[in-house]
Design a protein around this motif. Structure first.
Motif, short mmCIF file in Angstrom:
data_model
loop_
_atom_site.label_atom_id
_atom_site.label_comp_id
_atom_site.label_asym_id
_atom_site.label_seq_id
_atom_site.Cartn_x
_atom_site.Cartn_y
_atom_site.Cartn_z
N TYR A 31 0.79 -1.22 0.00
CA TYR A 31 0.00 0.00 0.00
C TYR A 31 0.83 1.28 0.00
O TYR A 31 1.85 1.37 0.67
N SER A 32 0.34 2.25 -0.74
CA SER A 32 0.77 3.62 -0.52
C SER A 32 0.01 4.14 0.70
O SER A 32 -1.13 3.74 0.94
N SER A 49 1.75 12.10 1.65
CA SER A 49 1.62 10.73 1.19
C SER A 49 2.99 10.16 0.85
O SER A 49 3.94 10.90 0.60
N SER A 51 4.83 6.55 -1.20
CA SER A 51 4.63 5.36 -2.02
C SER A 51 5.09 4.11 -1.28
O SER A 51 5.73 4.18 -0.23
N ARG A 52 4.79 2.98 -1.87
CA ARG A 52 5.13 1.71 -1.24
C ARG A 52 6.63 1.55 -1.02
O ARG A 52 7.06 1.04 0.01
N GLN A 54 8.77 4.08 -0.91
CA GLN A 54 9.27 5.31 -0.31
C GLN A 54 9.99 6.23 -1.29
O GLN A 54 10.63 7.19 -0.86
N THR A 57 7.20 10.96 -2.33
CA THR A 57 6.50 11.61 -1.22
C THR A 57 5.89 12.91 -1.72
O THR A 57 6.48 13.58 -2.57
N LEU A 101 -0.13 3.93 -6.78
CA LEU A 101 0.59 5.15 -6.47
C LEU A 101 -0.17 5.98 -5.43
O LEU A 101 -1.39 5.92 -5.34
N PRO A 102 0.57 6.78 -4.65
CA PRO A 102 -0.10 7.64 -3.67
C PRO A 102 -0.86 8.76 -4.37
O PRO A 102 -0.61 9.07 -5.53
#
Length: 122
Positions: A31-32, A49, A51-52, A54, A57, A101-102
């Motif tokens: 998960y994001s 936020s 991402s999975r 990192q 951001t 994606l976030p």
């Protein structure tokens, strides 16, 4: 996946807090993650936020370099480090998770924690 936010409290302007979002269930790495907040009488707004992996951001403009989002995939936990807190940061902070994606759009997040209250006094 279940999310549990913690770390909120009452602080003074200029202080720091670190919020944590622990997860259980399906693999955290899938998960994001994101943090949103909702102040009294206002709509929920995006904070940050990640991402999975990192590598991505994103931050709301009002963060102004004061907040930092991170995650520890080994501990199934996401964090929001908040520095130089201002009274305007007073809100319930919630963490959220989504596949892919976030995003800074709250409606695309599938899973939400219950929120933790941050109160900043002047």
């Amino acid at each position: 996946v279940q999310l549990q936010a913690s770390g909120g409290g009452l602080v003074q302007a200029g202080d720091s807090l670190r919020l944590s979002c622990t997860t259980s269930g399906r693999s955290f790495r899938d998960y994001s993650m994101a943090w949103f907040r909702q102040a009294p009488g206002k709509e929920r707004e995006f904070v940050a936020s990640i991402s999975r992996s990192q590598d991505i951001t994103n931050y709301a403009t009002f963060v102004k370099g004061r907040f930092s989002i991170s995650r520890d995939n080994a501990k199934n936990t996401a964090y929001l480090q908040m520095n130089s807190l201002e009274p305007e940061d007073t809100a319930v902070y919630s963490c959220a998770a989504k596949d892919g994606l976030p995003s800074d759009y709250d409606l695309v997040y599938d899973f939400w924690g219950q929120g933790t209250l941050v109160t900043v006094s002047s």
